[in-house]
Design a protein around this motif. Structure first.
Motif, PDB file in Angstrom:
ATOM      1  N   ARG A 138       0.831  -1.212   0.000  1.00  0.00           N
ATOM      2  CA  ARG A 138       0.000   0.000   0.000  1.00  0.00           C
ATOM      3  C   ARG A 138       0.863   1.258   0.000  1.00  0.00           C
ATOM      4  N   LEU A 139       1.849   1.324   0.887  1.00  0.00           N
ATOM      5  CA  LEU A 139       2.660   2.531   0.988  1.00  0.00           C
ATOM      6  C   LEU A 139       3.670   2.643  -0.163  1.00  0.00           C
ATOM      7  N   PHE A 146       1.631   4.164  -2.897  1.00  0.00           N
ATOM      8  CA  PHE A 146       1.361   5.577  -2.632  1.00  0.00           C
ATOM      9  C   PHE A 146       2.591   6.436  -2.929  1.00  0.00           C
ATOM     10  N   ARG A 168       3.417   6.378  -6.817  1.00  0.00           N
ATOM     11  CA  ARG A 168       2.478   7.175  -7.613  1.00  0.00           C
ATOM     12  C   ARG A 168       2.708   8.672  -7.425  1.00  0.00           C
ATOM     13  N   ASN A 169       3.236   9.072  -6.251  1.00  0.00           N
ATOM     14  CA  ASN A 169       3.465  10.484  -5.980  1.00  0.00           C
ATOM     15  C   ASN A 169       4.916  10.917  -6.196  1.00  0.00           C
ATOM     16  N   GLU A 209      -1.913   6.991   4.522  1.00  0.00           N
ATOM     17  CA  GLU A 209      -1.255   7.826   3.521  1.00  0.00           C
ATOM     18  C   GLU A 209      -1.175   9.286   3.958  1.00  0.00           C
ATOM     19  N   THR A 210      -2.237   9.803   4.542  1.00  0.00           N
ATOM     20  CA  THR A 210      -2.237  11.206   4.957  1.00  0.00           C
ATOM     21  C   THR A 210      -1.245  11.443   6.088  1.00  0.00           C
ATOM     22  N   ALA A 238       2.147  11.435   4.525  1.00  0.00           N
ATOM     23  CA  ALA A 238       2.336  12.628   3.713  1.00  0.00           C
ATOM     24  C   ALA A 238       2.653  13.846   4.572  1.00  0.00           C
ATOM     25  N   ARG A 257      -5.485  10.809  -3.002  1.00  0.00           N
ATOM     26  CA  ARG A 257      -4.421   9.811  -2.892  1.00  0.00           C
ATOM     27  C   ARG A 257      -3.195  10.133  -3.726  1.00  0.00           C
ATOM     28  N   ALA A 258      -3.363  10.325  -5.028  1.00  0.00           N
ATOM     29  CA  ALA A 258      -2.207  10.542  -5.902  1.00  0.00           C
ATOM     30  C   ALA A 258      -2.674  11.201  -7.187  1.00  0.00           C
ATOM     31  N   PRO A 275      -2.036  14.071  -0.190  1.00  0.00           N
ATOM     32  CA  PRO A 275      -3.439  13.674  -0.237  1.00  0.00           C
ATOM     33  C   PRO A 275      -4.286  14.552   0.678  1.00  0.00           C
TER      34      PRO A 275
END
Length: 568
Positions: A169-170, A173, A176-177, A222-223, A226, A272-273, A317
């Motif tokens: 998952r990470l 994330f 993608r970013n 994710e937040t 981030a 998310r991205a 995000p």
């Protein structure tokens, strides 16, 4: 965030006389430095002083006038990797300095150093005003980010088993970013084992995440991650933007590029991205101007960089909770989760659609643990040499099947209907039929998923829709491409008309718009527009989404111009 040489824009052809290192770290001539001088101010640094530090907001781009600066990359475990020594005529920056985000490397003065400092807004002004020089600088910024991503030594450190759901998952994330990171497996890496011994994580704590400043997070969202690495800061409560764009897929990014390049103040929000569903496409081969194809990540990364170049503020995000259309004090209010509201004079709904979840018992139990809604290189590594299953019959499903066939031993393509012709482009059908390790299973649907004690997917069961035949296979990775539902719940209570499927109705299609002159992409609420997949009647193609994103900017100018006129 990168782009390979086969995907170079035609405007970069003149750069071919340079080698890649010369493109990444070019030296400016004295005449070019004089042109840059108009955009910066002189700053001096003593021996050993930091010009910028990893994890701290970068002040902008430096041009070295005298002395040398050592550039190093480090992670939160204390590893320091020398990258390059830069001297007179060279400039110090990478993509994060277009928006003043935290630096991804350290820059330390070696001896006394004199520089020109261009803050982010002045750097963007230089890129626009000095076209040829700006092109060279922009290309260098992109290539430097690519090098950081490919280096595999700095940035965020993920600690945990590579197959764990949290790690995947990470990784997805951060990838993608465009955020540098690397993975350490505690079973094989001493540093990872030391961190494990110190923090004694429980099963739910995987992965541990070490940020560049040394902070350790336990399986963060994710937040949370981030914020820890400075990706987002949220809007300033006192600022009113010309336009807020909700969604950063192709339609939202196109709107941002055209609106910001024409002088509008732009905020882009995404949960998310950047890239949306298109960003997860392994290869797009029917987009104009790319005869050899381009990945969705590469295409949307270019648009993301363009939007930043022109000054769009991209907040990822950030979750949008609701839209207040009462326009108190003349502005819309966008409510955000965990941030102050964002205010704008106009709003573009580009929130796209969310992946549809078929009705399969225990599906949620295996999401992120063998069930995936996209096929990126991260997931492809997990199924190398194995049999995988894929459900779907649209273009996204076809692109994913072809991509996965290059990694997996076999791809079982499960299709509920009796063919592909009605829902997939012909070139993809021909590609699939010519790929020997893709097996098509028509008139078939999955009935059950089975896993192990760790809730990892281990087997799928299916049945024929034309008979009572049932079968199963030991499958550890299942990819679902069964369509999507519009992401419009945040519009509830705003008075915006939706169709029966929940997509946003625009133009004369809306009953509320009958009898008044409206723009084709305007919703039933003046000042709110919809573009891309979220719009009722859209063609659900990347090219169409980008076209709508460009088209809506003319309507924005018209609305904002009318709103600024004094009442008679």
């Amino acid at each position: 965030m990168g782009q390979d040489e086969s995907q170079r824009p035609e405007s970069d052809a003149q750069m071919s006389r340079f080698t890649r290192p010369e493109q990444t770290f070019p030296a400016l001539t004295p005449a070019e430095i004089e042109r840059v001088r108009h955009f910066g101010e002189v700053r001096n640094y003593a021996d050993g002083e930091f010009l910028f530090e990893t994890g701290k907001p970068g002040p902008g781009m430096f041009v070295v006038l005298k002395g040398h600066v050592a550039i190093t990359q480090r992670d939160g475990l204390g590893h320091v990797t020398p990258l390059i020594d830069q001297g007179p005529g060279q400039f110090l920056a990478e993509l994060s300095q277009l928006s003043g985000r935290p630096a991804l490397v350290d820059g330390r003065a070696e001896g006394d150093v004199e520089t020109l400092l261009l803050p982010p807004e002045r750097l963007r002004a230089l890129l626009v005003a000095e076209a040829e020089l700006g092109e060279r600088i922009m290309r260098a910024l992109i290539l430097r980010r690519v090098n950081l991503l490919q280096g595999g030594v700095g940035g965020v450190v993920l600690i945990g088993p590579s197959h764990s759901a949290g790690v995947v998952r990470l990784q997805g994330f951060l990838t993608r970013n465009g955020q540098p990171h690397h993975l350490l497996d505690p079973a094989r890496d001493r540093d990872a084992a030391d961190v494990i011994a110190r923090y004694s994580p429980k099963p739910d704590d995987w992965p541990l995440v070490v940020t560049p400043d040394g902070a350790v997070l336990r399986n963060p969202g994710e937040t949370e991650l981030a914020r820890a690495i400075g990706m987002i800061g949220g809007p300033r409560n006192d600022r009113i933007y010309d336009v807020a764009i909700v969604g950063s897929g192709p339609a939202g990014l196109a709107t941002a590029v055209y609106a910001a390049s024409e002088g509008l103040s732009v905020a882009v929000l995404d949960t998310r991205a950047f890239g949306g569903q298109a960003g997860a496409s392994a290869r797009i081969e029917n987009y104009l101007g790319f005869p050899t194809g381009i990945s969705g990540q590469a295409l949307t990364a270019r648009a993301f960089n363009q939007a930043q170049k022109f000054g769009a503020e991209i907040m990822i995000p950030v979750t949008v909770k609701s839209l207040d259309c009462t326009r108190k004090d003349g502005a819309f209010s966008v409510a955000l989760d965990g941030c102050d509201p964002l205010h704008s004079r106009a709003v573009v709904v580009a929130s796209g659609a969310r992946y549809r979840r078929p009705e399969i018992e225990n599906l949620d139990k295996f999401e992120g643990r063998g069930v995936w809604y996209w096929a990126s290189p991260v997931e492809a590594k997990l199924c190398a040499g194995e049999e995988v299953a894929l459900v779907g019959a649209g273009n996204s499903a076809g692109q994913a099947a072809v991509f996965l066939s290059g990694h997996a031993k076999k791809v079982l393509m499960i299709i509920r209907g009796g063919g592909l012709g009605a829902s997939m482009s012909r070139y993809l059908i021909e590609r699939i039929e010519a790929t020997p390790n893709i097996e098509l299973m028509f008139n078939t649907e999955i009935t059950a998923l089975e896993g192990d004690e760790a809730s990892l997917l281990r087997r799928i069961r299916w049945k024929s829709r034309l008979s009572a035949d049932e079968d199963f296979a030991d499958i550890r990775n299942l990819f679902l491409f069964v369509g999507a539902d519009p992401a419009t719940s945040w519009l509830d209570g705003c008075g915006i008309t939706l169709d029966r499927g929940g997509f946003v109705v625009t133009g004369a299609q809306s009953e509320q718009n009958q009898g008044r002159l409206v723009a084709p992409l305007e919703t039933s609420v003046p000042g709110v527009y919809a573009v891309g997949d979220v719009r009722s009647g859209s063609v659900k193609r990347v090219g169409g989404a980008i076209g709508e994103g460009a088209q809506v900017v003319a309507s924005l100018h018209g609305f904002l111009g009318d709103a600024a006129k004094p009442a008679l």
